[in-house]
Design an enzyme around this catalytic site. Structure first.
Site, PDB file in Angstrom:
ATOM      1  N   LYS A 198       0.853  -1.187   0.000  1.00 20.93           N
ATOM      2  CA  LYS A 198       0.000   0.000   0.000  1.00 20.93           C
ATOM      3  C   LYS A 198       0.884   1.230   0.000  1.00 20.93           C
ATOM      4  O   LYS A 198       1.652   1.466   0.933  1.00 20.93           O
ATOM      5  CB  LYS A 198      -0.914   0.004   1.215  1.00 20.93           C
ATOM      6  CG  LYS A 198      -1.799   1.236   1.272  1.00 20.93           C
ATOM      7  CD  LYS A 198      -2.851   1.141   2.330  1.00 20.93           C
ATOM      8  CE  LYS A 198      -3.681   2.407   2.359  1.00 20.93           C
ATOM      9  NZ  LYS A 198      -4.713   2.371   3.399  1.00 20.93           N
ATOM     10  N   ARG A 208     -10.942   9.765   1.361  1.00 16.05           N
ATOM     11  CA  ARG A 208     -10.841  10.474   2.650  1.00 16.05           C
ATOM     12  C   ARG A 208     -11.959  11.502   2.780  1.00 16.05           C
ATOM     13  O   ARG A 208     -12.428  11.777   3.873  1.00 16.05           O
ATOM     14  CB  ARG A 208      -9.456  11.105   2.801  1.00 16.05           C
ATOM     15  CG  ARG A 208      -8.373  10.024   2.919  1.00 16.05           C
ATOM     16  CD  ARG A 208      -6.972  10.610   3.007  1.00 16.05           C
ATOM     17  NE  ARG A 208      -5.973   9.548   2.897  1.00 16.05           N
ATOM     18  CZ  ARG A 208      -4.678   9.762   2.740  1.00 16.05           C
ATOM     19  NH1 ARG A 208      -4.227  10.999   2.683  1.00 16.05           N
ATOM     20  NH2 ARG A 208      -3.843   8.755   2.643  1.00 16.05           N
ATOM     21  N   LYS A 220       0.951  10.197   5.653  1.00 10.98           N
ATOM     22  CA  LYS A 220       1.029   8.785   6.013  1.00 10.98           C
ATOM     23  C   LYS A 220       2.331   8.131   5.532  1.00 10.98           C
ATOM     24  O   LYS A 220       2.429   6.918   5.435  1.00 10.98           O
ATOM     25  CB  LYS A 220      -0.197   8.051   5.459  1.00 10.98           C
ATOM     26  CG  LYS A 220      -1.521   8.589   6.015  1.00 10.98           C
ATOM     27  CD  LYS A 220      -2.710   7.673   5.702  1.00 10.98           C
ATOM     28  CE  LYS A 220      -3.977   8.156   6.415  1.00 10.98           C
ATOM     29  NZ  LYS A 220      -5.103   7.216   6.238  1.00 10.98           N
ATOM     30  N   GLU A 236       7.478  -6.576   1.797  1.00 10.11           N
ATOM     31  CA  GLU A 236       6.249  -6.501   2.615  1.00 10.11           C
ATOM     32  C   GLU A 236       5.364  -7.720   2.359  1.00 10.11           C
ATOM     33  O   GLU A 236       4.798  -8.294   3.297  1.00 10.11           O
ATOM     34  CB  GLU A 236       5.463  -5.223   2.278  1.00 10.11           C
ATOM     35  CG  GLU A 236       6.123  -3.931   2.733  1.00 10.11           C
ATOM     36  CD  GLU A 236       5.825  -3.589   4.196  1.00 10.11           C
ATOM     37  OE1 GLU A 236       5.155  -4.393   4.880  1.00 10.11           O
ATOM     38  OE2 GLU A 236       6.284  -2.528   4.659  1.00 10.11           O
ATOM     39  N   LYS A 251      -2.094  -1.642  -3.949  1.00  2.72           N
ATOM     40  CA  LYS A 251      -2.952  -0.467  -3.939  1.00  2.72           C
ATOM     41  C   LYS A 251      -2.120   0.793  -3.994  1.00  2.72           C
ATOM     42  O   LYS A 251      -1.142   0.882  -3.254  1.00  2.72           O
ATOM     43  CB  LYS A 251      -3.762  -0.505  -2.640  1.00  2.72           C
ATOM     44  CG  LYS A 251      -4.630   0.669  -2.370  1.00  2.72           C
ATOM     45  CD  LYS A 251      -5.205   0.547  -0.984  1.00  2.72           C
ATOM     46  CE  LYS A 251      -6.023   1.775  -0.727  1.00  2.72           C
ATOM     47  NZ  LYS A 251      -6.530   1.829   0.616  1.00  2.72           N
ATOM     48  N   SER A 277     -10.128   5.304  -5.121  1.00  2.12           N
ATOM     49  CA  SER A 277     -11.080   6.399  -5.341  1.00  2.12           C
ATOM     50  C   SER A 277     -10.603   7.425  -6.374  1.00  2.12           C
ATOM     51  O   SER A 277     -11.395   7.876  -7.201  1.00  2.12           O
ATOM     52  CB  SER A 277     -11.369   7.084  -4.016  1.00  2.12           C
ATOM     53  OG  SER A 277     -10.180   7.545  -3.402  1.00  2.12           O
ATOM     54  N   TYR A 316     -14.733   0.524  -7.551  1.00  2.00           N
ATOM     55  CA  TYR A 316     -16.008   1.232  -7.414  1.00  2.00           C
ATOM     56  C   TYR A 316     -16.838   1.099  -8.687  1.00  2.00           C
ATOM     57  O   TYR A 316     -18.006   1.452  -8.693  1.00  2.00           O
ATOM     58  CB  TYR A 316     -15.750   2.709  -7.091  1.00  2.00           C
ATOM     59  CG  TYR A 316     -14.960   2.876  -5.806  1.00  2.00           C
ATOM     60  CD1 TYR A 316     -15.582   2.719  -4.573  1.00  2.00           C
ATOM     61  CD2 TYR A 316     -13.596   3.143  -5.824  1.00  2.00           C
ATOM     62  CE1 TYR A 316     -14.863   2.844  -3.393  1.00  2.00           C
ATOM     63  CE2 TYR A 316     -12.865   3.270  -4.654  1.00  2.00           C
ATOM     64  CZ  TYR A 316     -13.506   3.116  -3.438  1.00  2.00           C
ATOM     65  OH  TYR A 316     -12.797   3.224  -2.279  1.00  2.00           O
TER      66      TYR A 316
HETATM   67  C1  PBG Z   1      -7.848   3.393   5.272  1.00  2.98           C
HETATM   68  C2  PBG Z   1      -8.016   3.199   3.816  1.00  2.98           C
HETATM   69  C3  PBG Z   1      -7.773   4.132   2.788  1.00  2.98           C
HETATM   70  C4  PBG Z   1      -8.230   3.535   1.619  1.00  2.98           C
HETATM   71  C5  PBG Z   1      -8.687   2.260   1.942  1.00  2.98           C
HETATM   72  N1  PBG Z   1      -8.528   2.065   3.303  1.00  2.98           N
HETATM   73  C6  PBG Z   1      -7.285   5.520   2.827  1.00  2.98           C
HETATM   74  C7  PBG Z   1      -5.944   5.823   3.343  1.00  2.98           C
HETATM   75  O1  PBG Z   1      -5.120   4.948   3.564  1.00  2.98           O
HETATM   76  O2  PBG Z   1      -5.708   7.005   3.564  1.00  2.98           O
HETATM   77  C8  PBG Z   1      -8.231   4.193   0.267  1.00  2.98           C
HETATM   78  C9  PBG Z   1      -9.200   3.643  -0.723  1.00  2.98           C
HETATM   79  C10 PBG Z   1      -9.510   4.528  -1.874  1.00  2.98           C
HETATM   80  O3  PBG Z   1      -8.888   5.584  -2.103  1.00  2.98           O
HETATM   81  O4  PBG Z   1     -10.424   4.170  -2.625  1.00  2.98           O
HETATM   82  N2  PBG Z   1      -6.695   2.950   5.851  1.00  2.98           N
END
Ligand code: PBG
Length: 327
Positions: A198, A208, A220, A236, A251, A277, A316
C-alpha cells in the site's frame, strides 16, 4: 519482401480473437467497496465520486438486494463514523455499540453467500485521522501500541461475521497479531487479505472525503510505502505471507501494475488489486466531459489488472461492470 509472419491472422475476426484471449473478465472477479452511513435513513452521494454513496442501513440493504440479484459476489465495507465517537485510540472500532459491526451481522444473515470484507485501520475512528495511534508529544505513529487496537478490531469484525479481514493500516507485524488472535478465538476460516503493498498515494483523496478521515496533521509516509520503490513491495508481501496472510493486495491499481506483476510472478498466494477512489474519480470526470468513453475505459482498466496477474479487483466500478458483463 515475402510476408511469412502475420500476427494479424489471429485478430481478423471476433471469434478468433475470443479463442486467443489470454484473459477475460468474470463477474466473480470483483469486490465492490461500499460506504455505510451511521444514520440508517440517509443516502448521500460522494461529491468527488459520482455514482457512489454513503448509505445508511435501510438504503444499503435495499441496494444489496439488487446487486446480489445482478450477480455481485463480494463487498468491502467502510464505515462513516460520527465525529463525536472518534477518539485518539479509535476505540469505537471494537465497541459493542458499533453500528458497522451490527450491519455486517445483518448482511451476513441476509446473504450468507455474499463475501464480506472489512477494513482494519484506525483512520475512520481516529480523532487524528491516522491509521495508527499518534503519540501526543512527538506526533509519531506508534506501531506496537496500534497493534493492540487492530487486534481487537479484527476479532470484533470476525465475530460479526466478516469473511475477509482487510488490514489497510501498514503497521509492522499486524498480520501475525491478527492471525494469532483469529486462531486463538477459533476463527480458523476467517481469511486475511493484507494490504501488503500500500503506497503513500495521492489517489486516496476522494476516499478520505467520503469518510471524513484525512489526517489532521502530517501525512502517512512513515507507514505507507514510497511510490519510488518496487523491491519493498516484495519484502512486505513476503513478510505478510510468513505472518499468515491468505491474499495479498496492491494499492493503488493502474499506476502500480508493475507491482501487481512482480507479486503475481514471485508468490503463490492470490493477488488482489484496488482501483482506488482517485482512479475512479479521474475516469468519471473525463467521461462526464465526454473526453473518453466510460464503458470501454472501465473495461480496459479492469482487464489490465487481470493481465498484470491479479486474481481479483476491488473497484467502485463493480456496479457498472455487473451490467456490462450481463449475459
Ligand atoms: C484506510 C483506507 C484508505 C483507503 C482504503 N482504506 C485511505 C488511506 O489509507 O488514507 C483508500 C481507498 C480509496 O482511495 O479508494 N486505511
Amino acid at each position: 519482401m515475402k510476408q511469412l509472419k502475420r500476427p494479424r491472422r489471429l485478430r481478423n475476426s471476433k471469434a478468433i480473437r475470443e479463442l486467443c484471449a489470454e484473459n477475460n473478465l468474470n463477474l466473480s472477479d470483483f469486490i465492490y467497496p461500499m460506504f455505510c452511513h451511521f444514520d440508517e435513513g440517509v443516502k448521500e452521494e460522494i461529491s468527488s465520486m459520482p455514482g457512489q454513496f454513503r448509505q445508511g442501513r435501510e438504503y444499503l440493504i435495499k441496494d444489496l438486494k439488487n446487486l446480489v440479484k445482478s450477480g455481485l459476489k463480494a463487498i468491502c465495507l467502510f464505515p462513516l463514523v460520527e465525529e463525536k465517537l472518534k477518539d485518539s485510540m479509535g476505540s469505537y472500532s471494537y465497541s459493542e455499540s458499533n453500528y458497522y459491526l451490527d450491519l455486517i451481522k445483518e448482511i451476513k444473515n441476509l446473504y450468507p453467500e455474499l463475501i464480506i470484507m472489512t477494513d482494519v485501520a484506525l483512520d475512520p475512528y481516529s480523532s487524528d485521522g491516522h491509521d495508527g495511534i499518534v503519540d501526543k508529544k512527538t506526533g509519531k505513529i506508534l506501531n506496537d501500541e496500534s497493534l493492540l487496537v487492530l487486534e481487537k478490531m479484527s476479532i470484533a469484525q470476525a465475530r460479526a461475521g466478516a469473511d475477509i479481514i482487510g488490514p489497510s493500516d501498514m503497521m509492522d507485524g499486524r498480520i501475525r497479531v491478527i492471525r494469532e488472535a483469529l486462531e486463538r478465538e477459533k476463527f480458523i476460516d476467517t481469511m486475511i487479505m493484507s494490504y501488503s503493498a500500500k503506497y503513500a498515494s495521492s489517489y486516496y483523496g476522494p476516499f478520505r472525503e467520503a469518510l471524513n478521515s484525512a489526517p489532521k496533521s502530517g501525512d502517512k509516509k512513515t507507514y505507507q510505502m514510497d511510490p519510488r520503490n518496487l523491491k519493498v513491495a516484495l519484502k512486505e508481501a513476503k513478510l505478510d505471507v510468513a505472518e499468515g496472510a491468505d491474499i495479498l493486495m496492491v494499492k493503488p491499481g493502474q499506476p502500480y501494475l508493475d507491482v501487481v506483476s512482480l507479486l503475481a510472478r514471485n508468490l503463490t498466494q492470490p493477488i488482489s488489486v484496488y482501483q482506488v477512489s482517485g482512479e475512479y474519480a479521474m475516469i468519471k470526470a473525463a467521461s462526464e466531459k465526454g473526453w473518453i468513453d466510460e464503458r470501454s475505459v472501465v473495461l480496459e482498466s479492469a482487464i489490465s489488472f487481470k493481465r498484470a496477474g491479479a486474481s481479483m479487483v476491488l473497484s467502485y466500478f463493480t456496479r457498472d461492470i455487473l451490467n456490462y458483463l450481463k449475459p
